[in-house]
Design an enzyme around this catalytic site. Structure first.
Site, short mmCIF file in Angstrom:
data_model
loop_
_atom_site.label_atom_id
_atom_site.label_comp_id
_atom_site.label_asym_id
_atom_site.label_seq_id
_atom_site.Cartn_x
_atom_site.Cartn_y
_atom_site.Cartn_z
N ASP A 77 0.85 -1.19 0.00
CA ASP A 77 0.00 0.00 0.00
C ASP A 77 0.89 1.24 0.00
O ASP A 77 1.65 1.47 0.94
CB ASP A 77 -0.88 -0.04 1.26
CG ASP A 77 -1.88 1.11 1.30
OD1 ASP A 77 -1.81 2.02 0.43
OD2 ASP A 77 -2.73 1.10 2.22
N LEU A 78 0.77 2.03 -1.05
CA LEU A 78 1.60 3.25 -1.14
C LEU A 78 1.27 4.23 -0.02
O LEU A 78 2.07 5.12 0.28
CB LEU A 78 1.40 3.91 -2.50
CG LEU A 78 2.10 3.17 -3.65
CD1 LEU A 78 1.45 3.51 -5.00
CD2 LEU A 78 3.59 3.50 -3.69
N THR B 251 -8.48 6.60 -9.45
CA THR B 251 -8.90 6.99 -10.80
C THR B 251 -10.41 7.12 -10.98
O THR B 251 -10.85 7.42 -12.08
CB THR B 251 -8.37 5.96 -11.83
OG1 THR B 251 -8.80 4.66 -11.44
CG2 THR B 251 -6.87 6.00 -11.92
N ASP C 3 -5.11 14.63 -18.84
CA ASP C 3 -5.68 15.82 -19.48
C ASP C 3 -6.64 16.56 -18.55
O ASP C 3 -6.91 17.74 -18.75
CB ASP C 3 -6.42 15.42 -20.78
CG ASP C 3 -7.51 14.38 -20.56
OD1 ASP C 3 -7.38 13.55 -19.64
OD2 ASP C 3 -8.50 14.38 -21.33
N TYR D 288 -10.47 15.23 -8.85
CA TYR D 288 -9.47 14.34 -9.49
C TYR D 288 -8.38 15.18 -10.16
O TYR D 288 -7.19 14.97 -9.94
CB TYR D 288 -10.17 13.44 -10.50
CG TYR D 288 -9.25 12.60 -11.37
CD1 TYR D 288 -8.54 11.52 -10.84
CD2 TYR D 288 -9.10 12.89 -12.73
CE1 TYR D 288 -7.71 10.76 -11.65
CE2 TYR D 288 -8.27 12.12 -13.54
CZ TYR D 288 -7.58 11.06 -13.00
OH TYR D 288 -6.76 10.31 -13.80
N LYS E 292 -4.42 15.43 -9.15
CA LYS E 292 -3.39 15.02 -10.14
C LYS E 292 -2.46 16.20 -10.45
O LYS E 292 -1.25 16.01 -10.63
CB LYS E 292 -4.05 14.49 -11.42
CG LYS E 292 -4.80 13.18 -11.26
CD LYS E 292 -3.92 11.98 -10.99
CE LYS E 292 -3.08 11.57 -12.17
NZ LYS E 292 -2.32 10.31 -11.89
N TRP F 93 -8.12 9.53 -21.87
CA TRP F 93 -9.12 8.62 -22.45
C TRP F 93 -8.51 7.23 -22.73
O TRP F 93 -8.57 6.71 -23.84
CB TRP F 93 -9.68 9.20 -23.75
CG TRP F 93 -10.43 10.49 -23.64
CD1 TRP F 93 -10.34 11.43 -22.65
CD2 TRP F 93 -11.39 11.00 -24.58
NE1 TRP F 93 -11.18 12.49 -22.94
CE2 TRP F 93 -11.84 12.25 -24.10
CE3 TRP F 93 -11.91 10.52 -25.78
CZ2 TRP F 93 -12.78 13.03 -24.78
CZ3 TRP F 93 -12.83 11.29 -26.46
CH2 TRP F 93 -13.28 12.53 -25.96
#
Ligand code: NAP
Length: 279
Positions: A36-37, A62, A102, A125, A129, A149
């Site tokens: 687990d990070l 994600t 993106d 999100y 990121k 995508w």
């Protein structure tokens, strides 16, 4: 080389890890549940003992809509972990490659986004990121590769979701007012391998070439798979979601083409190869 791949069970990380092994590298996979990070001291101790040569960080929270209500957890995985990996890469004196998105951009642009354009995310999100990108830059030797995508043979994705839905309905409404570039994981992975030999650190973009909408993309793979479903273009507003998405998130690929000296396959070519290889 001895290479760390985080998110090694994910759609991207699993293909990257397998491809690195095929290329003759040793892979140190990191993913839940074994590693687990978020328990970073344990990960750091493991990696200090293993002395890897390169780190790919493909792990992320994600689920874009869930990030809206779980931003603290999303920030831990998408922002703080990249910062910790950057510090670790600095201690080990190795490069680290952070995968980004993106969705760090607002989508109000009218030309493809350049690597140096400033992030202005619309969603939790995207915010987490974008912070992850900033923290990854603490590593003296860092790459940030933004993609978009994604679809691939190993994971839940838009292509498989729509193909499955098309089998149960005579017609499907699909959003036709978000423009971007679909990206086949296998093509992204080939480009990621080239960073092992690259010393021009910084921010890069990789998607398949060209641009379309989700609706245009769906029409193409439904045609390729022989679906008879009727596709009805619709507006984003018809499908309200918790997280806002950029209306236009095409990424400029010129720096990637020139630095890596590659041709990037067009998205229709990529999705045709994907459909051919579907199991
Ligand atoms: N998918 C897209 O369309 C897209 C578009 C642009 C950019 N990206 C970026 O591309 C990268 C790869 O995405 P993907 O689609 O391959 O994602 P994915 O399939 O969700 O894979 C991410 C992996 O990371 C793991 N992970 C999450 N938290 C972790 C933790 N605390 N410790 C260890 N592992 C953990 C996940 O495990 P669990 O599944 O158990 O949580 C999963 O196996 C991400 O950086 C993402 O932001 C994706």
């Amino acid at each position: 080389m001895k290479i760390v791949v985080t998110g090694s069970r994910g759609m991207l990380g699993s293909v990257l890890a397998a491809r690195l092994i095929t290329a003759g590298h040793a892979v140190l996979p990191i993913d839940l549940p074994e590693r687990d990070l978020l328990d970073f001291p344990a990960v750091a101790a493991y990696l200090h003992a293993q002395r890897p040569d390169f780190i790919y960080n493909c792990a992320a929270f994600t689920n874009v809509d869930l990030c809206e209500t779980e931003e603290a957890k999303a920030r831990a995985v998408n922002a703080l972990v990249p910062g910790q990996l950057a510090d670790l890469a600095a201690e080990l004196d190795i490069p680290v490659l952070q995968i980004s998105t993106d969705y760090v951009f607002s989508g109000s642009g009218i030309r493809p986004y350049l690597p140096e354009d400033l992030p202005a995310p619309l969603s939790a999100y995207g915010r987490t990121k974008a912070e992850g990108e900033a923290l990854a830059q603490k590593a003296p030797r860092h790459f940030i590769v933004r993609t978009a995508w994604l679809y691939g043979h190993n994971g839940k994705n838009f292509v498989e979701t729509i193909i499955a839905l098309a089998k149960t309905k005579p017609e499907l409404k699909i959003v036709d007012d978000q423009r971007g570039a679909p990206t086949f994981v296998d093509d992204l992975v080939e480009s990621l391998l080239l960073f092992l030999e690259c010393s021009e650190y910084g921010i890069y973009h990789f998607t398949n070439s060209g641009e379309t909408t989700w609706c245009g993309f769906a029409k193409e793979f439904l045609r390729l798979t022989g679906s008879g479903v009727r596709v009805l273009p619709c507006a984003t507003a018809e499908f309200p979601r918790p997280a806002r998405r950029p209306a236009y998130s095409v990424l400029d690929l010129d720096k990637t083409r020139s630095m890596l000296k590659i041709k990037i396959p067009d998205w229709p070519d990529a999705v045709a190869r994907y459909c051919k290889g579907r199991r």
